[in-house]
Scaffold this motif. Structure first.
Motif, short mmCIF file in Angstrom:
data_model
loop_
_atom_site.label_atom_id
_atom_site.label_comp_id
_atom_site.label_asym_id
_atom_site.label_seq_id
_atom_site.Cartn_x
_atom_site.Cartn_y
_atom_site.Cartn_z
N ALA A 146 -5.68 9.33 -0.39
CA ALA A 146 -4.58 8.37 -0.52
C ALA A 146 -3.27 9.08 -0.84
CB ALA A 146 -4.91 7.35 -1.62
N LEU A 147 -3.33 10.10 -1.69
CA LEU A 147 -2.12 10.86 -2.03
C LEU A 147 -1.57 11.59 -0.81
CD1 LEU A 147 -3.16 12.27 -5.51
CD2 LEU A 147 -1.44 10.50 -5.06
N GLU A 148 -2.47 12.12 0.03
CA GLU A 148 -2.03 12.83 1.24
C GLU A 148 -1.35 11.89 2.23
OE1 GLU A 148 -5.58 14.69 2.70
OE2 GLU A 148 -5.63 16.14 1.06
N GLU A 202 -8.01 17.30 -11.38
CA GLU A 202 -8.17 17.47 -9.94
C GLU A 202 -6.86 17.29 -9.16
OE1 GLU A 202 -11.17 17.78 -8.00
OE2 GLU A 202 -12.61 17.80 -9.63
N THR A 203 -5.95 16.45 -9.68
CA THR A 203 -4.72 16.16 -8.95
C THR A 203 -3.48 16.84 -9.53
OG1 THR A 203 -4.20 14.17 -10.25
CG2 THR A 203 -5.57 13.87 -8.26
N GLY A 204 -3.54 17.19 -10.80
CA GLY A 204 -2.36 17.75 -11.46
C GLY A 204 -1.32 16.70 -11.79
N LEU A 205 -1.68 15.43 -11.66
CA LEU A 205 -0.76 14.32 -11.93
C LEU A 205 -1.10 13.66 -13.26
CD1 LEU A 205 -0.83 12.70 -8.40
CD2 LEU A 205 1.10 13.93 -9.41
N PRO A 206 -0.11 13.01 -13.87
CA PRO A 206 -0.43 12.23 -15.07
C PRO A 206 -1.33 11.04 -14.69
CG PRO A 206 1.97 12.26 -14.66
CD PRO A 206 1.30 12.98 -13.54
N PRO A 214 3.63 7.94 1.63
CA PRO A 214 4.96 8.30 2.13
C PRO A 214 5.75 9.08 1.06
CG PRO A 214 4.50 5.97 2.48
CD PRO A 214 3.41 6.50 1.62
N PRO A 215 6.60 10.00 1.49
CA PRO A 215 7.35 10.84 0.55
C PRO A 215 8.14 10.04 -0.49
CG PRO A 215 7.66 11.63 2.79
CD PRO A 215 6.89 10.35 2.88
N GLU A 216 8.72 8.91 -0.08
CA GLU A 216 9.52 8.14 -1.03
C GLU A 216 8.68 7.55 -2.16
OE1 GLU A 216 8.65 5.46 2.56
OE2 GLU A 216 9.27 7.53 2.24
N LEU A 217 7.40 7.34 -1.92
CA LEU A 217 6.50 6.86 -2.98
C LEU A 217 5.91 8.02 -3.77
CD1 LEU A 217 4.59 3.95 -1.19
CD2 LEU A 217 6.54 3.81 -2.74
N SER A 218 5.78 9.17 -3.14
CA SER A 218 5.22 10.35 -3.82
C SER A 218 6.04 10.72 -5.04
CB SER A 218 5.14 11.54 -2.86
OG SER A 218 4.20 11.28 -1.85
N ILE A 238 5.03 8.52 -7.86
CA ILE A 238 3.71 8.90 -8.38
C ILE A 238 3.82 10.16 -9.22
CG2 ILE A 238 1.38 9.66 -7.75
CD1 ILE A 238 1.64 7.83 -5.26
N LEU A 239 4.63 11.11 -8.77
CA LEU A 239 4.83 12.34 -9.53
C LEU A 239 5.45 12.04 -10.89
CD1 LEU A 239 4.50 15.40 -9.38
CD2 LEU A 239 6.78 15.52 -8.40
N ASP A 240 6.41 11.11 -10.92
CA ASP A 240 7.09 10.76 -12.18
C ASP A 240 6.23 9.89 -13.08
OD1 ASP A 240 9.33 12.14 -11.37
OD2 ASP A 240 10.40 10.35 -10.67
N ARG A 241 5.60 8.88 -12.50
CA ARG A 241 4.88 7.88 -13.29
C ARG A 241 3.39 8.12 -13.38
NH1 ARG A 241 7.97 2.28 -11.82
NH2 ARG A 241 10.05 3.11 -12.07
N GLY A 242 2.83 8.82 -12.41
CA GLY A 242 1.41 9.12 -12.41
C GLY A 242 0.56 8.02 -11.81
N ILE A 243 -0.72 8.15 -12.03
CA ILE A 243 -1.74 7.23 -11.52
C ILE A 243 -2.19 6.36 -12.68
CG2 ILE A 243 -4.08 7.10 -10.58
CD1 ILE A 243 -3.55 9.92 -9.37
N VAL A 244 -2.34 5.07 -12.41
CA VAL A 244 -2.86 4.14 -13.42
C VAL A 244 -4.21 3.64 -12.94
CG1 VAL A 244 -2.48 2.00 -14.69
CG2 VAL A 244 -0.52 3.44 -14.09
#
Length: 130
Positions: free
Chosen positions: A58-60, A94-98, A63-67, A70-76
């Protein structure tokens, strides 16, 4: 009950175990065994790996504008799966994301649907027409 008490997606700080009562299928007699969180984690391994892989996919495709969001807010995490111990830690690793767990993960869908119905004009503007 075993999954809820012992299940985890990542090793726990302290090993947990539980006594399970059942019947020995070979001998047909009652039997008690002790099962550990590690055994349950192994049993859940394929399912957790599928979740992790699906998140990666899903992350791959995001779209870049949503990425950036996600980078700022993370996954909930929401829903019952969010309650699996250490799933947030595993996804973070595994993702390096919050990764956070929703405040009320079991009620997320109904609360979100309620908010959307409170703003029915938004629903009409964003829904697909048949």
């Amino acid at each position: 009950q075993v999954k809820m008490e012992l299940g985890s997606a990542f090793p726990l700080e302290e090993e947990l175990s539980m006594e399970i009562k059942g019947r020995n299928l070979m001998e047909g007699v009652p039997k008690t065994i002790v099962i550990s969180d590690g055994e349950i984690r192994e049993a859940l391994g394929d399912t957790v790996a599928t979740i992790v892989n699906t998140v990666h996919e899903a992350l791959e495709k995001t779209p870049p504008e949503l990425s950036a969001d996600i980078l700022d807010r993370g996954i909930v995490l929401t829903g019952g799966g969010a309650l699996l111990k250490k799933l947030d830690v595993r996804l973070r690793e595994e993702t390096g994301l919050p990764v956070t767990i929703a405040e009320q993960p079991l009620y997320s869908v109904v609360l979100g649907a309620g908010k959307l119905l409170d703003n029915i004009d938004l629903l009409r503007r964003t829904s697909l027409k048949s």
